[in-house]
Design a protein around this motif. Sequence first.
Motif, PDB file in Angstrom:
ATOM      1  N   GLY A  52       0.809  -1.203   0.000  1.00 56.85           N
ATOM      2  CA  GLY A  52       0.000   0.000   0.000  1.00 56.85           C
ATOM      3  C   GLY A  52       0.846   1.258   0.000  1.00 56.85           C
ATOM      4  N   LYS A  53       0.183   2.394   0.101  1.00 57.02           N
ATOM      5  CA  LYS A  53       0.891   3.672  -0.035  1.00 57.02           C
ATOM      6  C   LYS A  53       1.826   3.978   1.123  1.00 57.02           C
ATOM      7  CE  LYS A  53      -3.284   6.062   1.586  1.00 57.02           C
ATOM      8  NZ  LYS A  53      -4.351   7.007   1.190  1.00 57.02           N
ATOM      9  N   ARG A  54       1.730   3.228   2.234  1.00 56.96           N
ATOM     10  CA  ARG A  54       2.658   3.438   3.348  1.00 56.96           C
ATOM     11  C   ARG A  54       4.032   2.827   3.094  1.00 56.96           C
ATOM     12  NH1 ARG A  54       0.512   1.203   8.529  1.00 56.96           N
ATOM     13  NH2 ARG A  54      -0.847  -0.144   7.286  1.00 56.96           N
ATOM     14  N   ARG A  55       4.133   2.009   2.038  1.00 60.87           N
ATOM     15  CA  ARG A  55       5.420   1.440   1.620  1.00 60.87           C
ATOM     16  C   ARG A  55       6.119   0.677   2.750  1.00 60.87           C
ATOM     17  NH1 ARG A  55       3.341   2.742  -2.473  1.00 60.87           N
ATOM     18  NH2 ARG A  55       4.256   3.836  -4.235  1.00 60.87           N
ATOM     19  N   THR A  56       5.456  -0.289   3.309  1.00 62.62           N
ATOM     20  CA  THR A  56       6.004  -1.060   4.430  1.00 62.62           C
ATOM     21  C   THR A  56       6.830  -2.247   3.906  1.00 62.62           C
ATOM     22  OG1 THR A  56       3.874  -2.192   4.508  1.00 62.62           O
ATOM     23  CG2 THR A  56       4.230  -0.410   6.094  1.00 62.62           C
ATOM     24  N   ASP A  57       7.937  -1.912   3.256  1.00 60.91           N
ATOM     25  CA  ASP A  57       8.771  -2.946   2.637  1.00 60.91           C
ATOM     26  C   ASP A  57       9.317  -3.944   3.655  1.00 60.91           C
ATOM     27  OD1 ASP A  57       9.589  -1.872  -0.413  1.00 60.91           O
ATOM     28  OD2 ASP A  57       9.002  -0.313   0.993  1.00 60.91           O
ATOM     29  N   HIS A  58       9.446  -3.527   4.906  1.00 58.88           N
ATOM     30  CA  HIS A  58       9.992  -4.432   5.923  1.00 58.88           C
ATOM     31  C   HIS A  58       9.108  -5.661   6.146  1.00 58.88           C
ATOM     32  CE1 HIS A  58       7.307  -1.623   8.014  1.00 58.88           C
ATOM     33  NE2 HIS A  58       7.085  -2.595   8.880  1.00 58.88           N
ATOM     34  N   ASN A  59       7.866  -5.595   5.696  1.00 53.27           N
ATOM     35  CA  ASN A  59       6.971  -6.740   5.850  1.00 53.27           C
ATOM     36  C   ASN A  59       7.053  -7.727   4.683  1.00 53.27           C
ATOM     37  OD1 ASN A  59       5.908  -6.086   8.387  1.00 53.27           O
ATOM     38  ND2 ASN A  59       4.491  -4.605   7.477  1.00 53.27           N
ATOM     39  N   LEU A  60       7.936  -7.423   3.733  1.00 50.78           N
ATOM     40  CA  LEU A  60       8.250  -8.366   2.660  1.00 50.78           C
ATOM     41  C   LEU A  60       9.493  -9.133   3.088  1.00 50.78           C
ATOM     42  CD1 LEU A  60       7.777  -9.423  -0.264  1.00 50.78           C
ATOM     43  CD2 LEU A  60       9.317  -7.600  -1.032  1.00 50.78           C
ATOM     44  N   LEU A  61       9.385 -10.436   3.237  1.00 43.85           N
ATOM     45  CA  LEU A  61      10.447 -11.240   3.846  1.00 43.85           C
ATOM     46  C   LEU A  61      11.272 -12.011   2.826  1.00 43.85           C
ATOM     47  CD1 LEU A  61       8.301 -12.707   6.785  1.00 43.85           C
ATOM     48  CD2 LEU A  61       9.597 -10.556   6.722  1.00 43.85           C
ATOM     49  N   ILE A  62      11.213 -11.606   1.586  1.00 39.37           N
ATOM     50  CA  ILE A  62      11.917 -12.307   0.517  1.00 39.37           C
ATOM     51  C   ILE A  62      12.500 -11.267  -0.434  1.00 39.37           C
ATOM     52  CG2 ILE A  62       9.787 -12.500  -0.849  1.00 39.37           C
ATOM     53  CD1 ILE A  62      10.764 -15.182  -1.883  1.00 39.37           C
ATOM     54  N   SER A  63      13.665 -11.566  -1.006  1.00 39.40           N
ATOM     55  CA  SER A  63      14.302 -10.622  -1.921  1.00 39.40           C
ATOM     56  C   SER A  63      13.593 -10.643  -3.272  1.00 39.40           C
ATOM     57  CB  SER A  63      15.773 -10.987  -2.118  1.00 39.40           C
ATOM     58  OG  SER A  63      15.885 -12.219  -2.825  1.00 39.40           O
ATOM     59  N   GLU A  64      13.773  -9.582  -4.030  1.00 36.53           N
ATOM     60  CA  GLU A  64      13.126  -9.522  -5.342  1.00 36.53           C
ATOM     61  C   GLU A  64      13.619 -10.615  -6.291  1.00 36.53           C
ATOM     62  OE1 GLU A  64      11.936  -5.979  -7.246  1.00 36.53           O
ATOM     63  OE2 GLU A  64      12.252  -4.741  -5.468  1.00 36.53           O
ATOM     64  N   PRO A  65      14.943 -10.955  -6.290  1.00 32.49           N
ATOM     65  CA  PRO A  65      15.357 -12.088  -7.128  1.00 32.49           C
ATOM     66  C   PRO A  65      14.667 -13.395  -6.731  1.00 32.49           C
ATOM     67  CG  PRO A  65      17.260 -10.767  -6.516  1.00 32.49           C
ATOM     68  CD  PRO A  65      16.103 -10.253  -5.719  1.00 32.49           C
ATOM     69  N   ASP A  66      14.504 -13.608  -5.412  1.00 35.70           N
ATOM     70  CA  ASP A  66      13.810 -14.817  -4.963  1.00 35.70           C
ATOM     71  C   ASP A  66      12.324 -14.776  -5.311  1.00 35.70           C
ATOM     72  OD1 ASP A  66      16.073 -16.032  -3.973  1.00 35.70           O
ATOM     73  OD2 ASP A  66      15.831 -15.246  -1.942  1.00 35.70           O
ATOM     74  N   LEU A  67      11.763 -13.582  -5.343  1.00 35.07           N
ATOM     75  CA  LEU A  67      10.374 -13.451  -5.783  1.00 35.07           C
ATOM     76  C   LEU A  67      10.206 -13.987  -7.194  1.00 35.07           C
ATOM     77  CD1 LEU A  67       9.094  -9.910  -4.670  1.00 35.07           C
ATOM     78  CD2 LEU A  67       8.155 -12.122  -4.026  1.00 35.07           C
ATOM     79  N   ARG A  68      11.130 -13.596  -8.054  1.00 42.12           N
ATOM     80  CA  ARG A  68      11.056 -14.060  -9.437  1.00 42.12           C
ATOM     81  C   ARG A  68      11.205 -15.580  -9.513  1.00 42.12           C
ATOM     82  NH1 ARG A  68      13.782  -9.082 -10.120  1.00 42.12           N
ATOM     83  NH2 ARG A  68      15.838 -10.058  -9.948  1.00 42.12           N
ATOM     84  N   ASN A  69      12.048 -16.123  -8.632  1.00 37.63           N
ATOM     85  CA  ASN A  69      12.269 -17.573  -8.642  1.00 37.63           C
ATOM     86  C   ASN A  69      11.013 -18.353  -8.259  1.00 37.63           C
ATOM     87  OD1 ASN A  69      14.943 -17.325  -9.427  1.00 37.63           O
ATOM     88  ND2 ASN A  69      15.731 -17.329  -7.320  1.00 37.63           N
TER      89      ASN A  69
END
Length: 235
Positions: A52-69
């Motif tokens: 959301g607009k608050r941009r709480t990236d700390h709640n994403l527990l996986i890296s973007e490369p791993d997301l793609r995987n």
Amino acid sequence: MRVPRTLSVWKLGTVNYSDALKLQDKLAACRKTNTISETLLSLQHPPTYTLGKRRTDHNLLISEPDLRNIGAELHYTQRGGDITFHGPRQAILYPIMSLREVGLGARSYVEKLESTMIELASVYGVRAQQGQKGETGVWVGNRKIGAIGVRISSGITSHGLAFNIDPDMDYFKHIVPCGIVDKEVTSLKMETNGLSLPTDDVIQDELISCFARVFGFNDVICETRRLEDIEETLN
């Protein structure tokens, strides 16, 4: 005599998140100018995480490369709420409506979205409820079955709700769902103890019916639409 209230429902199937976002922006602009009436998009997404607009990236527990995987995308949005997951076997509704026309304030609008999912759960004997203070969405005990994230601009709504039918729950391990720690995520399949459920299309149609009842629409026009055809109409 009750005045007819018409809701146009567009059933889109599975749509990439970025395409759905662009469509919502266009429809919201059309709703502001009264080019369209109250419209509800019913769809599913491929595996997607949204912030959301608050941009709480700390709640994403996986890296973007791993997301793609793992075959998932990440999108930043202007909706309220925290991080959430969208994916197959999850029913999603995006209402594009004028709150003034439907006679609702922002809080009551969100409460009706919650009531829509609570009513759907009850169809299958699942007792769901609104979250406690600070907890968004719809819950079965301490387990979240439905998420809400809305945007309201100039009184026009977009984004909406996501109800877990039977998504791959492993995707939720990579986030702190909606930023709420130490709470689980659940699904209709899990809460009905493996009950043989109807197809996703049937459940999404039931969700549409619940939405129409909760919001007081007595005239519902459903169409199966292709994104390409909609784009041609709006351009």
